[in-house]
Structures are given as structure tokens and as C-alpha cells.
Design a protein around this motif. Structure first.
Motif, PDB file in Angstrom:
ATOM      1  N   CYS A  57      18.148 101.419  -7.414  1.00  0.00           N
ATOM      2  CA  CYS A  57      18.566  99.960  -6.531  1.00  0.00           C
ATOM      3  C   CYS A  57      18.799  99.218  -7.602  1.00  0.00           C
ATOM      4  O   CYS A  57      18.065  98.893  -9.129  1.00  0.00           O
ATOM      5  N   PRO A  88      16.052  91.545  -8.119  1.00  0.00           N
ATOM      6  CA  PRO A  88      15.147  92.031  -8.386  1.00  0.00           C
ATOM      7  C   PRO A  88      14.740  92.661  -9.187  1.00  0.00           C
ATOM      8  O   PRO A  88      13.770  92.655 -10.087  1.00  0.00           O
ATOM      9  N   CYS A  89      15.011  94.063  -9.227  1.00  0.00           N
ATOM     10  CA  CYS A  89      15.828  95.033  -9.515  1.00  0.00           C
ATOM     11  C   CYS A  89      16.169  94.643 -10.899  1.00  0.00           C
ATOM     12  O   CYS A  89      15.677  95.181 -12.017  1.00  0.00           O
ATOM     13  N   CYS A 101      19.339  96.603  -2.367  1.00  0.00           N
ATOM     14  CA  CYS A 101      17.777  96.425  -2.086  1.00  0.00           C
ATOM     15  C   CYS A 101      18.037  97.425  -1.373  1.00  0.00           C
ATOM     16  O   CYS A 101      17.761  98.646  -0.407  1.00  0.00           O
ATOM     17  N   LEU A 102      16.873  98.454  -2.057  1.00  0.00           N
ATOM     18  CA  LEU A 102      15.772  99.798  -1.459  1.00  0.00           C
ATOM     19  C   LEU A 102      14.532  99.251  -0.584  1.00  0.00           C
ATOM     20  O   LEU A 102      13.560 100.039  -0.148  1.00  0.00           O
ATOM     21  N   GLY A 103      14.747  98.044  -0.504  1.00  0.00           N
ATOM     22  CA  GLY A 103      13.267  97.730   0.247  1.00  0.00           C
ATOM     23  C   GLY A 103      11.575  97.432  -0.626  1.00  0.00           C
ATOM     24  O   GLY A 103      10.751  97.846  -0.026  1.00  0.00           O
ATOM     25  N   ALA A 104      12.100  97.745  -1.650  1.00  0.00           N
ATOM     26  CA  ALA A 104      11.144  98.234  -2.595  1.00  0.00           C
ATOM     27  C   ALA A 104      11.195  96.931  -3.730  1.00  0.00           C
ATOM     28  O   ALA A 104      10.433  97.130  -5.024  1.00  0.00           O
ATOM     29  N   CYS A 105      11.368  95.556  -4.027  1.00  0.00           N
ATOM     30  CA  CYS A 105      11.712  95.261  -5.033  1.00  0.00           C
ATOM     31  C   CYS A 105       9.549  94.876  -4.980  1.00  0.00           C
ATOM     32  O   CYS A 105      10.353  94.529  -6.760  1.00  0.00           O
TER      33      CYS A 105
HETATM   34  S1  FES Z   1      15.972  94.822  -5.272  1.00  0.00           S
HETATM   35 FE1  FES Z   1      15.666  96.719  -5.481  1.00  0.00          FE
HETATM   36  S2  FES Z   1      13.739  97.393  -3.821  1.00  0.00           S
HETATM   37 FE2  FES Z   1      14.953  95.445  -3.217  1.00  0.00          FE
END
Ligand code: FES
Length: 197
Positions: free
Chosen positions: A97, A101-102, A138-142
Motif C-alpha cells: 500500500c 497514511p502508509c 489503500c488496503l484498509g489497514a491504515c
Molecule cells: S493507507 Fe495503507 S492501508 Fe490504508
């Protein structure tokens, strides 16, 4: 975000196995007869699972005939979603990701590890053909960023060292334990509970 790579080396034929044809029938029955195109994502997913985690163009044509859809419509779906691979991805497919955020928490360091250990460019197989990698949204684990998905599992709270260990292990054909590199349970605080004690 990467451009979808289409394999130059394509099989001349694709058909669902008997077992998958039964699943196809079940999927199509979920929709009214004039809406069977709604099963397209499920059928592409079955094709990918049957074909070592990538979808050849012949499978797209085959599915378009099964669902009475124009080929281009199925092609559009297959090229739109990052979950569908249109070229071989190796036994271990790593999706990193790189959404904000990542990225803020060091996703680029994870992609650097992949470039060094797997292949300079994404969507290319490692020398031993076991791994490939790609950047995804985004894979939903931000909350446990930075993170990557390997096949069906999530690896979270990564840093460069942990990512190198994981990838080295995959290159040696060992699948490491998924989850948080900081041993967090789900997305609990690193030092344990702070409320509802
Ligand atoms: S931004 Fe990386 S999992 Fe959401």
C-alpha cells in the motif's frame, strides 16, 4: 499506482475446470437471466484462482461469451481492479500500500526493499520466479501502516528490516507468520489497552 501489465506470453486457450463450472453456474443463478453480467467479478476471480493467480486474455474472452457480454466490457473490469492480475505474479504476490497514511509512515522504504530483493520494476518476477510485487491503493489497514498484502494475508506495522526479513523468507520459499510486526493484536495500542481496563 502502477499501470496494469498484460503478459506478452498468453496461452492459446482457457476453459473453466468442471469444478469451477459448477461454481460459475451458482454465481450466474444469483442474478436475473437478463442481468447475468453482474457475475463478471466472481467469474474473473475464479479464472484467476484456476490459472496460478493471473488472468490470460483468453479467459476474458471466454467469460465474455459465458456472460453474453462484449469482450471490451469484461476487459475493462479486469484492467480496472488491482485485485486482478493480467500477467504471471509468482507463487508469492506482494502488494504494497502506497496511499498517504502508509506513505507518510515509510511505504517507500518497503518498495525499496522489493526493488532490491525481488525486481527493479514492479510486476516483474524475481530471478527464482517465486515472487513479484506491485504498489496498490489503500488496503484498509491504515491504522497499522505501513503494510503489505502477500497472497491473502496482511503484514502490518512494517519497517525496512522487518520487510527485508519477510521477503527474504519468501524468496527461500517459506511463508512467514502474518500480522503485526509489533505483535499488536488487531489495531490495539502498542503498549496494551488504555481504556476499559
Ligand atoms: S493507507 Fe495503507 S492501508 Fe490504508
Amino acid at each position: 499506482m502502477s499501470l496494469k501489465k498484460i503478459s506478452n506470453s498468453q496461452p492459446s486457450k482457457f476453459e473453466f475446470s468442471k469444478e469451477n463450472l459448477l461454481k460459475v453456474e451458482k454465481e450466474i443463478k444469483k442474478y436475473p437471466p437478463d442481468r447475468k453480467a453482474s457475475a463478471v467479478i466472481a467469474l474473473l476471480y475464479l479464472a484467476q484462482n484456476q490459472n496460478n493467480n493471473w488472468i490470460p486474455l483468453e479467459a476474458i474472452k471466454y467469460i465474455s461469451r459465458l456472460l453474453s457480454m462484449p469482450y471490451i466490457k469484461v476487459y475493462e473490469v479486469a484492467t480496472f481492479y488491482s485485485m486482478f492480475n493480467l500477467s504471471p505474479v509468482g507463487k508469492y504476490f506482494i502488494q504494497i500500500c502506497t496511499t498517504s497514511p502508509c506513505m507518510i509512515r515509510g511505504a517507500n522504504k518497503i518498495t525499496d526493499v522489493c526493488k532490491k530483493l525481488i525486481s527493479k520494476k514492479q510486476n516483474e518476477l524475481s530471478e527464482n520466479k517465486l515472487c513479484s510485487w506491485t504498489e496498490v491503493e489503500c488496503l484498509g489497514a491504515c491504522v497499522n501502516s505501513p503494510m503489505m498484502q502477500i497472497n491473502q494475508d496482511y503484514f502490518e506495522d512494517l519497517d525496512q528490516i522487518k520487510a527485508s526479513e519477510i521477503i527474504q523468507s519468501l524468496l527461500n520459499d517459506n511463508f512467514p507468520k502474518p500480522g503485526s510486526a509489533k505483535n499488536r493484536k488487531s489495531n490495539a495500542p502498542e503498549k496494551g489497552k488504555t481504556t476499559l481496563l
